[in-house]
Write a protein that holds these residues in place. Structure first.
Motif, PDB file in Angstrom:
ATOM      1  N   ILE A 668     -17.819   7.102  -2.564  1.00 17.85           N
ATOM      2  CA  ILE A 668     -16.645   6.268  -2.343  1.00 17.85           C
ATOM      3  C   ILE A 668     -17.102   4.969  -1.697  1.00 17.85           C
ATOM      4  O   ILE A 668     -18.099   4.938  -0.964  1.00 17.85           O
ATOM      5  CB  ILE A 668     -15.594   6.973  -1.459  1.00 17.85           C
ATOM      6  CG1 ILE A 668     -16.190   7.306  -0.088  1.00 17.85           C
ATOM      7  CG2 ILE A 668     -15.058   8.207  -2.144  1.00 17.85           C
ATOM      8  CD1 ILE A 668     -15.183   7.875   0.896  1.00 17.85           C
ATOM      9  N   GLY A 669     -16.413   3.903  -1.974  1.00 15.80           N
ATOM     10  CA  GLY A 669     -16.829   2.634  -1.391  1.00 15.80           C
ATOM     11  C   GLY A 669     -15.873   1.519  -1.732  1.00 15.80           C
ATOM     12  O   GLY A 669     -14.801   1.730  -2.304  1.00 15.80           O
ATOM     13  N   VAL A 699      -9.403  -6.977  -1.408  1.00 15.87           N
ATOM     14  CA  VAL A 699     -10.022  -5.665  -1.208  1.00 15.87           C
ATOM     15  C   VAL A 699     -10.343  -5.056  -2.566  1.00 15.87           C
ATOM     16  O   VAL A 699      -9.489  -5.014  -3.462  1.00 15.87           O
ATOM     17  CB  VAL A 699      -9.092  -4.724  -0.420  1.00 15.87           C
ATOM     18  CG1 VAL A 699      -9.728  -3.342  -0.249  1.00 15.87           C
ATOM     19  CG2 VAL A 699      -8.761  -5.330   0.941  1.00 15.87           C
ATOM     20  N   ASP A 700     -11.576  -4.584  -2.731  1.00 17.24           N
ATOM     21  CA  ASP A 700     -12.002  -3.899  -3.946  1.00 17.24           C
ATOM     22  C   ASP A 700     -12.380  -2.461  -3.594  1.00 17.24           C
ATOM     23  O   ASP A 700     -12.802  -2.172  -2.467  1.00 17.24           O
ATOM     24  CB  ASP A 700     -13.202  -4.599  -4.584  1.00 17.24           C
ATOM     25  CG  ASP A 700     -12.917  -6.066  -4.899  1.00 17.24           C
ATOM     26  OD1 ASP A 700     -11.778  -6.362  -5.311  1.00 17.24           O
ATOM     27  OD2 ASP A 700     -13.822  -6.897  -4.729  1.00 17.24           O
ATOM     28  N   ALA A 701     -12.253  -1.539  -4.557  1.00 21.40           N
ATOM     29  CA  ALA A 701     -12.516  -0.124  -4.296  1.00 21.40           C
ATOM     30  C   ALA A 701     -13.384   0.470  -5.396  1.00 21.40           C
ATOM     31  O   ALA A 701     -13.361   0.014  -6.552  1.00 21.40           O
ATOM     32  CB  ALA A 701     -11.206   0.652  -4.177  1.00 21.40           C
ATOM     33  N   ASN A 716     -13.761   1.329 -10.840  1.00 24.89           N
ATOM     34  CA  ASN A 716     -13.609   0.166  -9.968  1.00 24.89           C
ATOM     35  C   ASN A 716     -12.183  -0.349 -10.044  1.00 24.89           C
ATOM     36  O   ASN A 716     -11.652  -0.557 -11.146  1.00 24.89           O
ATOM     37  CB  ASN A 716     -14.568  -0.954 -10.374  1.00 24.89           C
ATOM     38  CG  ASN A 716     -16.019  -0.610 -10.121  1.00 24.89           C
ATOM     39  OD1 ASN A 716     -16.645   0.090 -10.912  1.00 24.89           O
ATOM     40  ND2 ASN A 716     -16.557  -1.119  -9.026  1.00 24.89           N
ATOM     41  N   VAL A 717     -11.555  -0.517  -8.899  1.00 27.78           N
ATOM     42  CA  VAL A 717     -10.242  -1.163  -8.821  1.00 27.78           C
ATOM     43  C   VAL A 717     -10.424  -2.426  -7.985  1.00 27.78           C
ATOM     44  O   VAL A 717     -10.731  -2.352  -6.786  1.00 27.78           O
ATOM     45  CB  VAL A 717      -9.182  -0.248  -8.195  1.00 27.78           C
ATOM     46  CG1 VAL A 717      -7.837  -0.967  -8.144  1.00 27.78           C
ATOM     47  CG2 VAL A 717      -9.060   1.051  -8.988  1.00 27.78           C
ATOM     48  N   ASN A 718     -10.284  -3.570  -8.611  1.00 21.80           N
ATOM     49  CA  ASN A 718     -10.495  -4.852  -7.950  1.00 21.80           C
ATOM     50  C   ASN A 718      -9.166  -5.473  -7.558  1.00 21.80           C
ATOM     51  O   ASN A 718      -8.164  -5.315  -8.250  1.00 21.80           O
ATOM     52  CB  ASN A 718     -11.263  -5.799  -8.866  1.00 21.80           C
ATOM     53  CG  ASN A 718     -12.614  -5.229  -9.258  1.00 21.80           C
ATOM     54  OD1 ASN A 718     -13.369  -4.767  -8.413  1.00 21.80           O
ATOM     55  ND2 ASN A 718     -12.916  -5.243 -10.555  1.00 21.80           N
ATOM     56  N   ASN A 719      -9.175  -6.187  -6.431  1.00 22.24           N
ATOM     57  CA  ASN A 719      -7.961  -6.764  -5.864  1.00 22.24           C
ATOM     58  C   ASN A 719      -6.904  -5.669  -5.714  1.00 22.24           C
ATOM     59  O   ASN A 719      -5.800  -5.751  -6.269  1.00 22.24           O
ATOM     60  CB  ASN A 719      -7.440  -7.920  -6.717  1.00 22.24           C
ATOM     61  CG  ASN A 719      -6.436  -8.785  -5.983  1.00 22.24           C
ATOM     62  OD1 ASN A 719      -6.052  -8.504  -4.844  1.00 22.24           O
ATOM     63  ND2 ASN A 719      -6.002  -9.849  -6.631  1.00 22.24           N
ATOM     64  N   LEU A 720      -7.284  -4.659  -4.959  1.00 22.83           N
ATOM     65  CA  LEU A 720      -6.496  -3.436  -4.839  1.00 22.83           C
ATOM     66  C   LEU A 720      -5.044  -3.704  -4.455  1.00 22.83           C
ATOM     67  O   LEU A 720      -4.121  -3.042  -4.940  1.00 22.83           O
ATOM     68  CB  LEU A 720      -7.162  -2.527  -3.802  1.00 22.83           C
ATOM     69  CG  LEU A 720      -6.549  -1.151  -3.572  1.00 22.83           C
ATOM     70  CD1 LEU A 720      -6.621  -0.310  -4.837  1.00 22.83           C
ATOM     71  CD2 LEU A 720      -7.259  -0.453  -2.412  1.00 22.83           C
ATOM     72  N   PHE A 721      -4.798  -4.686  -3.592  1.00 23.10           N
ATOM     73  CA  PHE A 721      -3.442  -4.965  -3.109  1.00 23.10           C
ATOM     74  C   PHE A 721      -2.800  -6.143  -3.844  1.00 23.10           C
ATOM     75  O   PHE A 721      -1.798  -6.691  -3.387  1.00 23.10           O
ATOM     76  CB  PHE A 721      -3.467  -5.206  -1.601  1.00 23.10           C
ATOM     77  CG  PHE A 721      -3.989  -4.017  -0.836  1.00 23.10           C
ATOM     78  CD1 PHE A 721      -3.259  -2.846  -0.767  1.00 23.10           C
ATOM     79  CD2 PHE A 721      -5.226  -4.068  -0.215  1.00 23.10           C
ATOM     80  CE1 PHE A 721      -3.744  -1.748  -0.071  1.00 23.10           C
ATOM     81  CE2 PHE A 721      -5.721  -2.975   0.478  1.00 23.10           C
ATOM     82  CZ  PHE A 721      -4.984  -1.801   0.550  1.00 23.10           C
TER      83      PHE A 721
END
Length: 752
Positions: A668-669, A699-701, A716-721
Motif C-alpha cells: 500500500i502506498g 493525493v495519489d494512492a 493507481n488512483v491519482n488525485n484521489l480527492f
C-alpha cells in the motif's frame, strides 16, 4: 571573455545531413573495431561501474551516471535528485513531466499564444529550464513531451550547469539515463488500462548473446499508448516507441554500445481553458468556465517523430582509469496545429451569449544534433593528495528549422465561452513561406577534479572552456493590405560567436564517513540565441548589432548530506542563492530604450529524504522554499516590475511518495504533493487576467499485489480527492491547463 562579434554575411561553413551521417558511420566503425578484436580467450575482468545502487533499496541511488561527477552523491557538493525507474513504475509515470513530480521546486509554463508549449515546459528554482534537458549527458532539443519507457533514471542537477554542459541558466539541468543491455536475461512487461479511455503497454527484454565476442547482449524496449486526458474533452496522447540496443564486451575492459530510439506521437493538443472567473481574475463578472471545455477542433494535431542513434565506446586502461567516446546523431520533427483561447467578450446581458476569441496556430519544426564527446576519468596521487579526475572534449552541432502556419484573411470565429463546439467552422492554416533557420556549432574542453586532502576534507572543482558560433537566417511574411500584394522578405543573415569560460568550486567536510557538509559556488552563461538559435534585428531581442554580453547565472550553496540507517536512507539539506543578470530590459518609457541591466534572484532552502526506513517501508520526499525577486527590472510605465516576484515560482512546494509492504505481500502506498500560490505576473500593477494561482494539495494512492512470481497487479488512483487546480498558465494570463481530475489505472506487471 572575448567580446561578442557580429557578421551579417553568409558563412562558408556548411553542415549537411549526409555529412553528419557519414561521420556517424566512421565513428561506429572506429568504436566497433576494438570490440571485434576481442577473442574467446579469457579477458581481463574489471568491474563495470555505471549507476551505483543498492538492490535492496529501490528508491535510492548512490551516484549519477554522468562521468563528470567523480564522487558518490553523499560527497558531491551540489543538490542532486535521482528519480529511479522503480518510483516511475509504481506511479505509472509515462512522461518526464510526470516523473519530475518527485522533486520539489519545479513548475510548468504554458507559453504565449504564438508559442504554446506542447512539451516539457519546465521552470526550476525560478528559471526556465526547458532548454537544459539532456539524454545521457547530451542536450535534447525540441518542444516535445518525452516518454520515459526507455529511461533507467532521471537525474535532476540543481545549480548552474555551465561547467558541466556549456550554455544554460542558473537553475540547473535534467539528465535522462537510457536503459542499456546487461548480462542477466529477463523479460519484463506491463499492460495498463484506466479511466478516460487510457491504454498502455510496455516491454523490456534483455538477452545475453552467444557470439564470438565476449559479453554480448541485446536489449529491446517497446511502448504503445493511447491515452485520453482525465478531466479534458478531446485531448489525447497517442504514441509508439521502439528502442533496441546492443552491447559487446560487457564485463571486460573494452565495451561498446549501440542504441537507437524511435518515437512516433500522434496527439491532439490542448490550447487551454479561459481563466475567466477564476479566483484572482480581474474584471470577472460571471462564473468560471467548465474545466473540461475544449475550444479547439477535432482536426487539431501534434505529430512528433524522433530518431536518435548513439554509439558509445569504453575502455578501462587500469582500475579507476576509463576512456569513453560517445557519438550521437538525432533528429526530432514536430508538426502541429492548435487552437488557443484569448480575450473574453462579456458585453451581452445574458452570459450564455458571451464569447472568447480563438487563435489558430501551427508550426513545423525540426531539431537536429550531431555530437562527439570524449571523456577520460582517472585516479592518481601527487604527494599526499589523491585526485579523481574527469576531463574531456566535446564537439556539438545543433540545428533548428521552423516554419509557422497562420490564418490568412478573416480571423478565426470566436467560441461560445461556456459551450464551445468542435463542430464550429475552423479557419485553415496557410504556410506563407516564412521560416527561421538557426544553428550553433561549439567546441569545448573541460576538467573536473576532486582532491582528497585528508579523510575529512575534499576540494571539488570544474572548469570548462567553450567556443561557440550561432547563425540565424529566415524570411518574413507581410500580409496584404488593401491593393498591396503580400510579400516575403528575406531577412539578413545574423551571426554571433564568443568564448565562454564556466567553472564551479566546492569544499566538502566529512565529520563522519557517512556524512558531509559542503559549500559550493558556480556559474553559467546563456549567450544570445542560446535557447532557440534565433537572433533578431530589433532593440528588444537577440540582436548581434547590440553587442550583447551573455546572460550570467551564478549560485552559492551551503548544504549537508547524510546516509543513515546503514546507508539505506539518504537525507539532504541546502540553502542557496541563485542569480541571473545581464538580462535585457526596457526602461518603460515611450519610445522604450533597452539595456542589459536586468537581474533576478532566488534565495531558497531545499530538504530531501529518499531510501528505506525498514525492509518494508520505502520513502521519497522533498520540500523546497523559494524567495524569488526581480532585483533590477522595468521601473517605469504599465509594465514596471522592479521589486516584483518571478512568475511561475511558488514559495513552497512539497512532494512525497511512500510505500509499505504488508506481510501478506500487499503493498500500500501513495503520495502527497503541495504547491503554494504562484504569481502569474511580475508587474507591480496587474490590470487584466488572473493575477496568480491558488495553492493546492493532490493525493495519489497505490495498491499492489503479487499474484504469482510472474504476475503482479497494481492499482493507481491519482488525485484521489478530485482537487481542481491550475497545472500551468500562459504568459498573458488568459488561459490555463487544468490539473488532471481523479482517475484510476489498473496495471498488470509481467516478469519472466
Amino acid at each position: 571573455m572575448n567580446h561578442i562579434k557580429s557578421r551579417k554575411h553568409p558563412t562558408a561553413l556548411v553542415r549537411t545531413s549526409q555529412g553528419m551521417g557519414a561521420a556517424a558511420a566512421v565513428s561506429m566503425a572506429a568504436f566497433a573495431a576494438p570490440a571485434m578484436a576481442q577473442t574467446t580467450a579469457a579477458p581481463q575482468r574489471l568491474p563495470e561501474v555505471r549507476v551505483q545502487t543498492n538492490a535492496d533499496v529501490p528508491y535510492k541511488a548512490d551516484s549519477v551516471a554522468l562521468p563528470k561527477f567523480t564522487q558518490p552523491l553523499v560527497d558531491t557538493p551540489q543538490t542532486i535528485t535521482v528519480i529511479r525507474k522503480e518510483i516511475m513504475e509504481q506511479q505509472v509515470a509515462t512522461t518526464l513531466t510526470e516523473a519530475l513530480r518527485n522533486t520539489p521546486g519545479i513548475t510548468l509554463q504554458l507559453g504565449e499564444n504564438g508559442n504554446t508549449q506542447t512539451g516539457d515546459s519546465i521552470f526550476m528554482r525560478g528559471f526556465d529550464t526547458s532548454g537544459s534537458i539532456f539524454v545521457d549527458g547530451i542536450r535534447d532539443l525540441g518542444n516535445i513531451s518525452r516518454d520515459v519507457f526507455n529511461i533507467e533514471q532521471v537525474e535532476v542537477v540543481k545549480g548552474p550547469s555551465g561547467s558541466d554542459n556549456g550554455r544554460g541558466t542558473s537553475s540547473g539541468y535534467i539528465n535522462l539515463v537510457s536503459k542499456t543491455p546487461g548480462l542477466e536475461a529477463f523479460n519484463n512487461g506491463s499492460v495498463s488500462a484506466g479511466t478516460d479511455n487510457r491504454l498502455r503497454a510496455t516491454a523490456d527484454l534483455n538477452k545475453p548473446l552467444d557470439l564470438s565476442i565476449p559479453g554480448s547482449a541485446l536489449r529491446l524496449n517497446l511502448m504503445a499508448q493511447d491515452f485520453g486526458t482525465p478531466g479534458r474533452d478531446y485531448v489525447k496522447s497517442k504514441r509508439v516507441g521502439f528502442a533496441p540496443s546492443i552491447a559487446f564486451g560487457l564485463g571486460t575492459p573494452t565495451r561498446t554500445y549501440f542504441n537507437y530510439l524511435y518515437i512516433d506521437q500522434n496527439n491532439r493538443p490542448d490550447g487551454g481553458v479561459p481563466t475567466y472567473g477564476l479566483p484572482g481574475y480581474i474584471g470577472a463578472r460571471g462564473p468560471r468556465v467548465d474545466s473540461e471545455n475544449y475550444y479547439g477542433s477535432r482536426s487539431d494535431y501534434d505529430d512528433i517523430k524522433l530518431h536518435m542513434f548513439t554509439a558509445r565506446f569504453e575502455h578501462d586502461f587500469a582500475p579507476g582509469t576509463t576512456l569513453r567516446n560517445t557519438t550521437r546523431l538525432g533528429n526530432t520533427e514536430q508538426d502541429y496545429v492548435l487552437t488557443g483561447v484569448n480575450a473574453v467578450t462579456a458585453t451581452a446581458a445574458n452570459p450564455a451569449a458571451w464569447t472568447v476569441a480563438r487563435s489558430r496556430q501551427g508550426r513545423h519544426q525540426t531539431n537536429s544534433i550531431f555530437t562527439n564527446q570524449t571523456n577520460l576519468t582517472t585516479e592518481f596521487q601527487t604527494g599526499a593528495l589523491k585526485h579523481s579526475l574527469s576531463t574531456g572534449v566535446e564537439l556539438i552541432y545543433e540545428r533548428q528549422n521552423q516554419t509557422n502556419g497562420s490564418v490568412v484573411g478573416p480571423a478565426q470565429a470566436a467560441a461560445n465561452l461556456y459551450a464551445p463546439s468542435v463542430n464550429d467552422v475552423f479557419r485553415p492554416l496557410t504556410t506563407t513561406g516564412a521560416y527561421t533557420r538557426g544553428s550553433t556549432l561549439s567546441a569545448a574542453a573541460y576538467a573536473f577534479d576532486t582532491i582528497k586532502l585528508s579523510e575529512q576534507w575534499l576540494i571539488n572543482g570544474g572548469l570548462r572552456f567553450e567556443r561557440f558560433n550561432t547563425e540565424t537566417n529566415g524570411a518574413t511574411y507581410t500580409a496584404a493590405a488593401g491593393a498591396t500584394p503580400a510579400s516575403l522578405a528575406q531577412n539578413p543573415q545574423l551571426k554571433v560567436n564568443d568564448n565562454l569560460t564556466s567553472w564551479k568550486l566546492g569544499t566538502v567536510f566529512k565529520p563522519a564517513p557517512n556524512g558531509s557538509v559542503y559549500v559550493t559556488v558556480s556559474n553559467s552563461y546563456q549567450p544570445p540565441g542560446g535557447t532557440n538559435f534565433q537572433l533578431g534585428t530589433g532593440t528588444n531581442n537577440n540582436n548581434p548589432a547590440l553587442a550583447l554580453t551573455p546572460q550570467k547565472g551564478s549560485n552559492v550553496e551551503l548544504g549537508t548530506k547524510w546516509d543513515l540507517l546503514d546507508g539505506k536512507l539518504a537525507t539532504t539539506a541546502a540553502i542557496y542563492r541563485a542569480e541571473n543578470k545581464n538580462e535585457l530590459v526596457s526602461d518603460g518609457l515611450t519610445p522604450a530604450t533597452f539595456n542589459q541591466i536586468g537581474k533576478r534572484r532566488v534565495d531558497g532552502v531545499e530538504l530531501g529524504a529518499v531510501g528505506q526506513i525498514t525492509p518494508a517501508l520505502n520513502i521519497s520526499a522533498g520540500f523546497a522554499y523559494m524567495d524569488p525577486k526581480i532585483i533590477q527590472g522595468v521601473v517605469n510605465g504599465a509594465n514596471a516590475n522592479q521589486g516584483g516576484v518571478i512568475v511561475f515560482s511558488p514559495r513552497r512546494t512539497f512532494t512525497s511518495w511512500v510505500t509499505y509492504r504488508l506481510p501478506i505481500g500487499l503493498t500500500i502506498g501513495g503520495g502527497v504533493r503541495y504547491v503554494s500560490p504562484t504569481a502569474t505576473s511580475s508587474n507591480q500593477v496587474v490590470t487584466s487576467g488572473v493575477t496568480g494561482t491558488q495553492d493546492y494539495t493532490v493525493v495519489d494512492a497505490l495498491l499492489s499485489y503479487p499474484v504469482s512470481k510472474n504476475v503482479s497487479l497494481q492499482l493507481n488512483v491519482n488525485n484521489l480527492f478530485d482537487k481542481n487546480y491550475i497545472a500551468s498558465v500562459n504568459n498573458g494570463r488568459s488561459r490555463y491547463i487544468p490539473g488532471v481530475s481523479r482517475n484510476a489505472l489498473l496495471t498488470a506487471n509481467l516478469k519472466f
